[in-house]
Scaffold this motif. Structure first.
Motif, PDB file in Angstrom:
ATOM      1  N   THR A  75       0.830  -1.202   0.000  1.00 27.07           N
ATOM      2  CA  THR A  75       0.000   0.000   0.000  1.00 27.07           C
ATOM      3  C   THR A  75       0.861   1.248   0.000  1.00 27.07           C
ATOM      4  O   THR A  75       1.872   1.312   0.693  1.00 27.07           O
ATOM      5  N   LEU A  76       0.438   2.255  -0.761  1.00 26.76           N
ATOM      6  CA  LEU A  76       1.102   3.552  -0.744  1.00 26.76           C
ATOM      7  C   LEU A  76       0.395   4.435   0.276  1.00 26.76           C
ATOM      8  O   LEU A  76      -0.825   4.379   0.422  1.00 26.76           O
ATOM      9  N   PHE A  77       1.155   5.259   0.958  1.00 23.96           N
ATOM     10  CA  PHE A  77       0.597   6.139   1.976  1.00 23.96           C
ATOM     11  C   PHE A  77       0.845   7.595   1.607  1.00 23.96           C
ATOM     12  O   PHE A  77       1.960   7.970   1.274  1.00 23.96           O
ATOM     13  N   PHE A  78      -0.217   8.396   1.686  1.00 24.15           N
ATOM     14  CA  PHE A  78      -0.128   9.821   1.388  1.00 24.15           C
ATOM     15  C   PHE A  78      -0.567  10.614   2.607  1.00 24.15           C
ATOM     16  O   PHE A  78      -1.585  10.302   3.215  1.00 24.15           O
ATOM     17  N   GLU A  79       0.201  11.621   2.935  1.00 25.39           N
ATOM     18  CA  GLU A  79      -0.068  12.445   4.104  1.00 25.39           C
ATOM     19  C   GLU A  79      -1.253  13.375   3.843  1.00 25.39           C
ATOM     20  O   GLU A  79      -1.159  14.318   3.083  1.00 25.39           O
ATOM     21  N   GLN A  80      -2.389  13.058   4.478  1.00 28.23           N
ATOM     22  CA  GLN A  80      -3.570  13.911   4.360  1.00 28.23           C
ATOM     23  C   GLN A  80      -3.605  14.965   5.460  1.00 28.23           C
ATOM     24  O   GLN A  80      -4.018  16.090   5.228  1.00 28.23           O
ATOM     25  N   PHE A  81      -3.188  14.572   6.649  1.00 32.52           N
ATOM     26  CA  PHE A  81      -3.155  15.479   7.788  1.00 32.52           C
ATOM     27  C   PHE A  81      -1.937  15.153   8.624  1.00 32.52           C
ATOM     28  O   PHE A  81      -1.425  14.045   8.590  1.00 32.52           O
ATOM     29  N   PRO A  90      -3.414  20.489   7.510  1.00 32.44           N
ATOM     30  CA  PRO A  90      -3.452  19.729   6.255  1.00 32.44           C
ATOM     31  C   PRO A  90      -2.085  19.143   5.912  1.00 32.44           C
ATOM     32  O   PRO A  90      -1.058  19.759   6.139  1.00 32.44           O
ATOM     33  N   GLY A  91      -2.118  17.947   5.359  1.00 31.17           N
ATOM     34  CA  GLY A  91      -0.900  17.280   4.943  1.00 31.17           C
ATOM     35  C   GLY A  91      -0.585  17.538   3.485  1.00 31.17           C
ATOM     36  O   GLY A  91      -1.287  18.260   2.777  1.00 31.17           O
ATOM     37  N   LYS A  92       0.482  16.917   3.037  1.00 29.22           N
ATOM     38  CA  LYS A  92       1.028  17.128   1.702  1.00 29.22           C
ATOM     39  C   LYS A  92      -0.004  16.921   0.591  1.00 29.22           C
ATOM     40  O   LYS A  92      -0.054  17.677  -0.368  1.00 29.22           O
ATOM     41  N   LEU A  93      -0.839  15.910   0.728  1.00 27.32           N
ATOM     42  CA  LEU A  93      -1.831  15.630  -0.309  1.00 27.32           C
ATOM     43  C   LEU A  93      -2.823  16.773  -0.473  1.00 27.32           C
ATOM     44  O   LEU A  93      -3.312  17.026  -1.572  1.00 27.32           O
ATOM     45  N   LEU A  94      -3.097  17.495   0.594  1.00 24.24           N
ATOM     46  CA  LEU A  94      -4.068  18.578   0.535  1.00 24.24           C
ATOM     47  C   LEU A  94      -3.453  19.920   0.154  1.00 24.24           C
ATOM     48  O   LEU A  94      -4.064  20.702  -0.567  1.00 24.24           O
ATOM     49  N   TYR A  95      -2.248  20.212   0.631  1.00 23.72           N
ATOM     50  CA  TYR A  95      -1.723  21.565   0.419  1.00 23.72           C
ATOM     51  C   TYR A  95      -0.862  21.729  -0.831  1.00 23.72           C
ATOM     52  O   TYR A  95      -0.673  22.830  -1.311  1.00 23.72           O
ATOM     53  N   VAL A 123      -8.651   8.966  -3.043  1.00 17.82           N
ATOM     54  CA  VAL A 123      -8.586   9.017  -1.588  1.00 17.82           C
ATOM     55  C   VAL A 123      -9.785   9.787  -1.037  1.00 17.82           C
ATOM     56  O   VAL A 123     -10.145  10.831  -1.565  1.00 17.82           O
ATOM     57  N   ALA A 124     -10.389   9.279  -0.022  1.00 16.73           N
ATOM     58  CA  ALA A 124     -11.520   9.975   0.608  1.00 16.73           C
ATOM     59  C   ALA A 124     -10.969  11.121   1.452  1.00 16.73           C
ATOM     60  O   ALA A 124     -10.417  10.912   2.509  1.00 16.73           O
ATOM     61  N   ILE A 125     -11.103  12.322   0.936  1.00 17.16           N
ATOM     62  CA  ILE A 125     -10.599  13.509   1.652  1.00 17.16           C
ATOM     63  C   ILE A 125     -11.751  14.195   2.340  1.00 17.16           C
ATOM     64  O   ILE A 125     -12.770  14.423   1.795  1.00 17.16           O
TER      65      ILE A 125
END
Length: 125
Positions: A75-81, A90-95, A123-125
Motif C-alpha cells: 500500500t502507498l501512503f499519502f499524508e492527508q493530515f 493539512p498534509g502534503k496531499l491537501l496543500y 482518496v476519501a478527503i
C-alpha cells in the motif's frame, strides 16, 4: 525530535530531491528549477519544476520518500493530515500545488510518478 536532528533530516531530504530531480531531468531531457524560496507558503507548493521549453510542457513535482514499503504489491501512503502543537493541519496531499507526486520507494529502489489529481480522487478527503 530535537532541532538538530530535524535540521539534519530536512537537509538529507533536500539532497534526495536534488538527486532524484536531476535524474528525472536527464531521463526526460528537460530542465529543472528547484523551489528555493524562503517563504514557507511557497515552499509548500512544490519541490521542483521539470520543464521543456521546446516541447512546451512543465510539471510541478512533489517528492515523497517511503522508507517502510518492502513489498511491490503493498500500500502507498499519502499524508492527508499531520499534527503540530496539539492541532491538526493539512498534509502534503491537501496543500501541494504540484501536478505530480514523485513517490520514492527506497527499499524497493523504485520511483513512481503519480498524478496528484488522480490520487486525490481515489482518496476519501
Amino acid at each position: 525530535m530535537d532541532t538538530a536532528t530535524f535540521t539534519q533530516n530536512i537537509n538529507k531530504a533536500q539532497e534526495r530531491e536534488s538527486l532524484i530531480g536531476s535524474a528525472l531531468a536527464r531521463y526526460y531531457n528537460c530542465s529543472i528549477n528547484y523551489n528555493n524560496s524562503s517563504d514557507p507558503d511557497i515552499l509548500k507548493r512544490y519541490d521542483y519544476l521539470l520543464y521543456n521549453i521546446n516541447k512546451g510542457w512543465s510539471f510541478r513535482m512533489e517528492q515523497q520518500d517511503d522508507w517502510y514499503q518492502t513489498d511491490p504489491d503493498g500500500t502507498l501512503f499519502f499524508e492527508q493530515f499531520t499534527f503540530a502543537n496539539t492541532k491538526t493541519i493539512p498534509g502534503k496531499l491537501l496543500y501541494t500545488k504540484s501536478h505530480k507526486f514523485v513517490y520514492v520507494l527506497n527499499h524497493l529502489e523504485m520511483v513512481l510518478i503519480l498524478d496528484i489529481e488522480r490520487i486525490r480522487n481515489l482518496v476519501a478527503i
